[in-house]
Design an enzyme around this catalytic site. Structure first.
Site, PDB file in Angstrom:
ATOM      1  N   LYS A  54      32.300 -12.182 -23.497  1.00  0.00           N
ATOM      2  CA  LYS A  54      33.262 -12.684 -22.504  1.00  0.00           C
ATOM      3  C   LYS A  54      33.570 -14.163 -22.768  1.00  0.00           C
ATOM      4  O   LYS A  54      34.732 -14.576 -22.746  1.00  0.00           O
ATOM      5  CB  LYS A  54      32.704 -12.506 -21.082  1.00  0.00           C
ATOM      6  N   GLN A  98      26.980 -11.982 -13.939  1.00  0.00           N
ATOM      7  CA  GLN A  98      26.621 -10.817 -14.750  1.00  0.00           C
ATOM      8  C   GLN A  98      25.511 -10.017 -14.058  1.00  0.00           C
ATOM      9  O   GLN A  98      24.477 -10.577 -13.687  1.00  0.00           O
ATOM     10  CB  GLN A  98      26.165 -11.285 -16.149  1.00  0.00           C
ATOM     11  N   ASP A 121      36.126 -10.014 -10.907  1.00  0.00           N
ATOM     12  CA  ASP A 121      35.602  -8.666 -11.125  1.00  0.00           C
ATOM     13  C   ASP A 121      36.130  -7.703 -10.053  1.00  0.00           C
ATOM     14  O   ASP A 121      36.031  -6.494 -10.198  1.00  0.00           O
ATOM     15  CB  ASP A 121      34.062  -8.678 -11.044  1.00  0.00           C
TER      16      ASP A 121
END
Ligand code: NAD
Length: 295
Positions: A54, A98, A121
């Site tokens: 990422k 994460q 997200d």
């Protein structure tokens, strides 16, 4: 008949190039670039590799990227304070935590602390609610479902009035993609059925699908005879079925019996190289849209 392959690898490359162009234009016009922080707690090897990818992708696009690594024993309170700091940082437009987090930290509490307008997200209940309402209130779409919809649209599959069957009802794939396909709008307007472990006749539902989206996590769950000839099949499943002795790399398979299914479907995604590469791509697009909105 051999199905047309829907390559997530190729489509994601094209989308990343579009994002890069928009970032360059934004920098020239406003002096601002999208800012993304990736918070990694501990050193879980899979998480480290996801975050590394990422970060690399964000930097290649010209984003401001902060990789904020924290020790596995960080307290929940300190993690919440960190999120608060980035919530109030005007140069940060996207905050990614994460998962999984260590056991002593409440995942839900942490994800809920992210400002919904920086929740790239799209896991925050506010963004889940916005997705349900649809239309202009939607700020971010969750990344894997957004990637699936993009593959469907860019492969030229007609969605309006199409019978869509979604296998799986998870919060991160099945439920959101089903809702997105049923909304009014481009790449949607479909008639959607969700099937799951308690569904009585899985095969009969799948056989009706003009677009079959499979996110179960069971290798070869979908048999070739379940596929409607000429339909579009999106295989989200990623299953490790062994290790390649020569390379030491995991052998991956989807939820669909690909070799046989490709002889029946009209269009199909491979695993790997289908939905997988789209997820990061959509994360970057969400961060760009967040930055554009903030200007
Ligand atoms: P999950 O385990 O949370 O949900 C799986 C769903 O499938 C459940 O709702 C369950 O009811 C249904 N299911 C399981 N077995 C079934 C069966 N035999 N018959 C009918 N329904 C069944 O999984 P998830 O997080 O939604 O992920 C699903 C798959 O997609 C996994 O293989 C995962 O690795 C993959 N995935 C890929 C990406 C990506 O490529 N970027 C992202 C997310 C998930």
């Amino acid at each position: 008949m051999t199905a047309e392959l829907i390559s997530g690898t190729e489509i994601s490359k094209a989308i990343l190039a579009e994002i890069k162009q928009e970032v360059d234009e934004m920098r020239e016009k406003t002096g601002t670039v999208p800012g993304l922080v990736t918070i990694l707690v501990g050193e879980n090897p899979a998480s480290v590799s996801y975050v590394t990818l990422k970060v690399k992708t964000a930097l290649n696009l010209g984003f401001k990227e902060i990789q904020d690594n924290q020790p596995a024993d960080i307290s929940e309170q300190d993690l919440l304070a960190l999120i608060d700091k980035y919530n109030n940082d005007p140069e940060i437009h996207g905050i990614l935590v994460q998962l999984p987090l260590p056991d002593h930290v409440d995942d839900k509490k942490v994800l809920d602390a992210i400002d919904p307008d920086k929740d790239v997200d799209a896991f925050h209940p506010v963004n889940v609610g916005r997705l349900m309402i649809g239309g202009d209130v939607v700020r971010f779409l969750p990344c894997t479902p957004a990637g699936i919809q993009e593959l469907i649209v860019r492969s030229g599959t007609e969605t309006s009035g199409a019978e869509v069957v979604v296998v799986g009802r998870s919060n991160i794939v099945g439920k959101p993609i089903a809702m997105m396909m049923a909304q009014k709008g481009v790449g949607a307007n479909s008639t959607v059925t969700i099937v799951h472990t308690r569904t009585k006749d899985l095969a009969a539902h799948c056989q009706r699908a003009d677009i079959l989206i499979v996110a179960a996590g069971v290798p070869n769950l979908v048999k070739p005879e379940w596929i409607k000839p000429g339909s579009t099949v999106i295989d989200v499943g990623v299953n490790r079925i062994g290790t390649n002795e020569k390379t030491g790399k995991a052998i991956l398979r989807g939820d669909v019996d690909f070799d046989k299914a490709k002889e029946i479907a009209g269009k199909i995604t491979p695993v790997p190289g289908g939905v997988g590469p789209m997820t990061i791509c959509m994360l970057m697009r969400n961060t760009l849209r967040s930055a554009q909105k903030s200007i």
